[in-house]
Design an enzyme around this catalytic site. Structure first.
Site, mmCIF file in Angstrom:
data_model
loop_
_atom_site.group_PDB
_atom_site.id
_atom_site.type_symbol
_atom_site.label_atom_id
_atom_site.label_comp_id
_atom_site.label_asym_id
_atom_site.label_seq_id
_atom_site.Cartn_x
_atom_site.Cartn_y
_atom_site.Cartn_z
ATOM 1 N N SER A 76 0.834 -1.208 0.000
ATOM 2 C CA SER A 76 0.000 0.000 0.000
ATOM 3 C C SER A 76 0.863 1.250 0.000
ATOM 4 C CB SER A 76 -0.894 0.012 1.236
ATOM 5 O OG SER A 76 -1.613 1.220 1.262
ATOM 6 N N GLU A 82 -10.090 2.244 4.206
ATOM 7 C CA GLU A 82 -9.742 3.501 3.507
ATOM 8 C C GLU A 82 -11.004 4.114 2.863
ATOM 9 O OE1 GLU A 82 -6.375 2.970 0.754
ATOM 10 O OE2 GLU A 82 -7.575 4.007 -0.755
ATOM 11 N N HIS A 141 -7.700 -3.292 4.471
ATOM 12 C CA HIS A 141 -7.096 -1.954 4.549
ATOM 13 C C HIS A 141 -7.790 -1.014 3.564
ATOM 14 C CE1 HIS A 141 -4.506 1.046 2.655
ATOM 15 N NE2 HIS A 141 -3.942 1.232 3.823
ATOM 16 N N LYS A 158 -4.673 -6.612 3.088
ATOM 17 C CA LYS A 158 -4.597 -5.430 2.205
ATOM 18 C C LYS A 158 -5.993 -5.056 1.698
ATOM 19 C CE LYS A 158 -2.827 -2.316 -0.710
ATOM 20 N NZ LYS A 158 -3.707 -2.083 -1.775
HETATM 21 N N1 LIG Z 1 -0.646 -0.528 -3.807
HETATM 22 C C1 LIG Z 1 -0.954 0.508 -4.509
HETATM 23 O O1 LIG Z 1 -1.106 1.597 -3.996
HETATM 24 C C2 LIG Z 1 -1.079 0.300 -5.933
HETATM 25 C C3 LIG Z 1 -1.209 1.375 -6.766
HETATM 26 C C4 LIG Z 1 -1.274 1.129 -8.052
HETATM 27 C C5 LIG Z 1 -1.211 -0.183 -8.483
HETATM 28 N N2 LIG Z 1 -1.116 -1.226 -7.652
HETATM 29 C C6 LIG Z 1 -1.032 -2.619 -8.116
HETATM 30 O O2 LIG Z 1 0.297 -2.877 -8.529
HETATM 31 C C7 LIG Z 1 0.297 -3.643 -9.718
HETATM 32 C C8 LIG Z 1 1.047 -2.863 -10.803
HETATM 33 O O3 LIG Z 1 0.407 -1.624 -11.018
HETATM 34 P P1 LIG Z 1 0.919 -0.581 -12.099
HETATM 35 O O4 LIG Z 1 -0.049 0.554 -12.064
HETATM 36 O O5 LIG Z 1 2.362 -0.316 -11.905
HETATM 37 O O6 LIG Z 1 0.814 -1.394 -13.465
HETATM 38 P P2 LIG Z 1 -0.489 -1.845 -14.315
HETATM 39 O O7 LIG Z 1 -0.886 -0.733 -15.189
HETATM 40 O O8 LIG Z 1 -1.480 -2.434 -13.401
HETATM 41 O O9 LIG Z 1 0.142 -3.009 -15.214
HETATM 42 C C9 LIG Z 1 1.092 -2.738 -16.210
HETATM 43 C C10 LIG Z 1 2.209 -3.728 -16.141
HETATM 44 O O10 LIG Z 1 1.701 -5.056 -16.308
HETATM 45 C C11 LIG Z 1 2.425 -5.698 -17.356
HETATM 46 N N3 LIG Z 1 1.598 -6.718 -17.994
HETATM 47 C C12 LIG Z 1 0.313 -6.596 -18.384
HETATM 48 N N4 LIG Z 1 -0.114 -7.756 -18.931
HETATM 49 C C13 LIG Z 1 0.932 -8.620 -18.881
HETATM 50 C C14 LIG Z 1 1.118 -9.974 -19.267
HETATM 51 N N5 LIG Z 1 0.115 -10.671 -19.783
HETATM 52 N N6 LIG Z 1 2.322 -10.544 -19.067
HETATM 53 C C15 LIG Z 1 3.327 -9.832 -18.507
HETATM 54 N N7 LIG Z 1 3.224 -8.551 -18.113
HETATM 55 C C16 LIG Z 1 2.028 -7.957 -18.291
HETATM 56 C C17 LIG Z 1 2.756 -4.563 -18.275
HETATM 57 O O11 LIG Z 1 3.759 -4.940 -19.185
HETATM 58 P P3 LIG Z 1 3.881 -4.182 -20.604
HETATM 59 O O12 LIG Z 1 4.708 -2.968 -20.341
HETATM 60 O O13 LIG Z 1 4.554 -5.167 -21.458
HETATM 61 O O14 LIG Z 1 2.507 -3.843 -21.063
HETATM 62 C C18 LIG Z 1 3.202 -3.516 -17.266
HETATM 63 O O15 LIG Z 1 4.490 -3.765 -16.766
HETATM 64 C C19 LIG Z 1 -1.180 -3.895 -10.035
HETATM 65 O O16 LIG Z 1 -1.568 -5.136 -9.533
HETATM 66 C C20 LIG Z 1 -1.910 -2.809 -9.309
HETATM 67 O O17 LIG Z 1 -3.220 -3.168 -8.936
HETATM 68 C C21 LIG Z 1 -1.021 -0.981 -6.387
#
Ligand SMILES: NC(=O)c1ccc[n+]([C@@H]2O[C@H](COP(=O)([O-])OP(=O)(O)OC[C@H]3O[C@@H](n4cnc5c(N)ncnc54)[C@H](OP(=O)(O)O)[C@@H]3O)[C@@H](O)[C@H]2O)c1
Length: 484
Positions: free
Chosen positions: A131, A192, A188, A185
């Site tokens: 988070s 929120e 959480h 999470k």
């Molecule tokens: N905790 C938090 O506050 C928070 C905030 C935001 C996100 N998150 C979580 O963190 C994770 C990443 O979030 P993000 O916003 O950085 O990215 P995202 O937009 O959710 O995902 C994009 C990423 O996923 C890859 N991807 C998509 N399909 C794929 C596949 N079939 N095989 C391999 N790679 C693939 C993309 O690769 P390409 O570049 O090749 O398309 C890119 O690296 C997500 O699960 C999201 O829910 C958490």
């Protein structure tokens, strides 16, 4: 074949993954291997951050070869099918004893399923809730890892090194096995939702009751942030309310479309709570409030429905007292929302066999995450004093705060109802408070109704056994088989 030089790897280099990789690389002793499905993101990250000393890989085999054993990789890709695709690819190139961490926002039953499947290959799978968004990923998030004890031995020091620090303690703990981390999470995020909705209701009541401008209300929130409500969400609320729109000069909050979005974790929290039988009314109302806001056609259809005849205006001399009432109502409702969230974690732990230390959870939320707040120390204190506390809000500190705030809370809910100002989270939290503390509930009548139409039987207050009234016969009572 590259020499294995990295002790940790990151797969998925979009916003979250690239920031987490940079955070890892900035910590003493870490060398970070990075891989992304499409090459551009890897090239970009390497070019922009030479100081990080990343070890880039352009295929899963190369990625695996660049990692020392036990190989440890954190996946930060789109939740759902992409996560499964990456796990499958890593399982092909990893070996027994290696560790795959999913740091995305996975739904906990998926994590339970994945952990079971991956375990068959001898590889450890850890679902870790992370988070704090982009900024947290870079500078220190709150981390909620599940998975096996074995994987925690390797993973613990790495995650401790990158987590936020609150009062000298890293905001990470081994939550429990398999899906426990993603479960916590999820809750959480649900909390929120509730916290944000309560703050929004407080703002709305003050604005409509006192006519204060958003900038003036920002001052109110900034002041509240000095006291028992001190938290990141109160702090950013003041920032948002103070912001003016560059284009129109109006308060930004007045030009933002009033339809709140959601990515689903609030709904998961409520769905899970329903199946566990845990009332999380604050979280549910917050989730529904977002849904209500996002139906413009229904809102338009309802716009002419009558409201109260009288307008709502707090008399000038009562403004300060009204604002204090709202503050107390907010604090009391917040206590209810957190108490309900912790209830859900406790029920989840029982259902899924996780040994979750609730006090430790409240501590790792003190830094790095969106609900970070001083208040969480009080929760930690309550669980330290009574680890098997049946109801958080009944702990002495919270009971005192609720007692202190309840009269104001009632005045605010009454004022909102009379003025026609929606306050679903304030109102439902108060109802929960009155329900849970009631000597006797009308649930007795519900049982009577159930017995009438469905012979569902009932228990009696004065003797053991299960009973049924012969409603369509002579209405005498018979002893029955329990059919609750
Ligand atoms: N905790 C938090 O506050 C928070 C905030 C935001 C996100 N998150 C979580 O963190 C994770 C990443 O979030 P993000 O916003 O950085 O990215 P995202 O937009 O959710 O995902 C994009 C990423 O996923 C890859 N991807 C998509 N399909 C794929 C596949 N079939 N095989 C391999 N790679 C693939 C993309 O690769 P390409 O570049 O090749 O398309 C890119 O690296 C997500 O699960 C999201 O829910 C958490």
């Amino acid at each position: 074949m590259p020499t294995a030089s990295a002790n940790i790897g990151v797969v998925g280099l979009a916003v979250m993954g690239s920031n987490l990789a940079r955070n890892l690389a900035s910590r003493e002793g870490n060398t970070v291997a990075v891989y992304n499905r499409s090459r551009e993101k890897t090239d970009e990250l390497i070019a922009e951050h030479p100081e990080a000393g990343f070890v880039p890989a352009f295929g899963y085999r190369e990625f695996a070869d660049s990692l020392t054993t036990p190989r440890t990789a954190i996946i930060m890709v789109k939740a759902g099918a992409p996560t499964d695709a990456v796990i499958d690819s890593l399982v092909e190139v990893f070996e027994p004893g290696d560790i795959i961490v999913d740091g995305g926002n996975a739904y906990f039953p998926d994590t339970i399923r994945r952990e079971k499947a991956v375990r068959e290959s001898g590889i450890n799978f850890v679902g870790a809730g992370i988070s704090g968004g982009e900024e947290g990923a870079l500078n220190g998030p709150s981390i909620m890892p599940g998975g096996s004890d074995e994987s925690w031995v390797t993973l613990g020091p790495i995650l401790r090194s990158i987590a936020a620090v609150a009062e000298g303690e890293p905001c990470v703990t081994h939550v429990g096995h398999d899906g426990a981390g993603h479960f916590v999470k999820m809750v959480h995020n649900g909390i929120e939702y509730a916290d944000m909705q309560l703050i929004a209701e407080a703002y709305d009541l003050i604005r409509r009751g006192t006519g204060k401008s958003p900038a003036e209300i920002a001052d109110v929130f900034a002041e509240w942030n000095q006291g028992e409500l001190e938290s990141y969400l109160i702090e950013i609320t003041a920032e948002v309310l103070r912001q003016n729109d560059a284009e129109t000069g109006l308060p930004l909050v007045d030009v933002i479309l009033d339809q709140a979005g959601a990515k689903g974790t609030g709904a998961w929290t409520v769905q899970t709570a329903l199946s566990l039988g845990v009332p999380v009314s604050g979280i549910a109302e917050a989730t529904f409030a977002r849904s209500l806001s996002s139906h413009p056609e229904q809102r338009e259809a309802a716009a002419d429905l009558p409201g109260p005849d009288e307008g709502f205006a707090v008399a000038a001399g009562d403004v300060d007292a009204f604002i204090e009432d709202v503050r107390l109502a907010l604090y009391a409702s917040k206590i209810v929302a957190y108490s309900q969230g912790f209830d859900e974690i406790r029920a989840g732990a029982t259902e899924y066999g996780w040994n979750i230390d609730l006090g430790a959870i409240s501590k790792i939320w003190r830094g790095g995450c969106i609900i970070r707040a001083q208040f969480l120390n009080r929760i930690a204190d309550a669980y330290a004093e009574t680890p098997d506390l049946p109801l958080l809000m009944a702990a002495p500190y919270f009971a005192e705060a609720l007692g202190r705030g309840q009269a104001a809370w009632r005045r605010v809910v009454v004022a909102a109802a009379e003025a026609g100002i929606p306050s679903p989270a304030f109102g439902s939290s108060l109802s929960y408070y009155d329900g849970i503390r009631a000597d006797r509930l009308p649930a007795a009548l519900v049982q009577g109704q159930r017995d009438f139409f469905g012979a569902h039987t009932y228990k009696r207050v004065d003797k053991d056994g299960t009973f049924h009234t012969l409603w369509s016969g002579d209405r005498t009572e018979i002893e029955a088989v329990d059919a609750h």
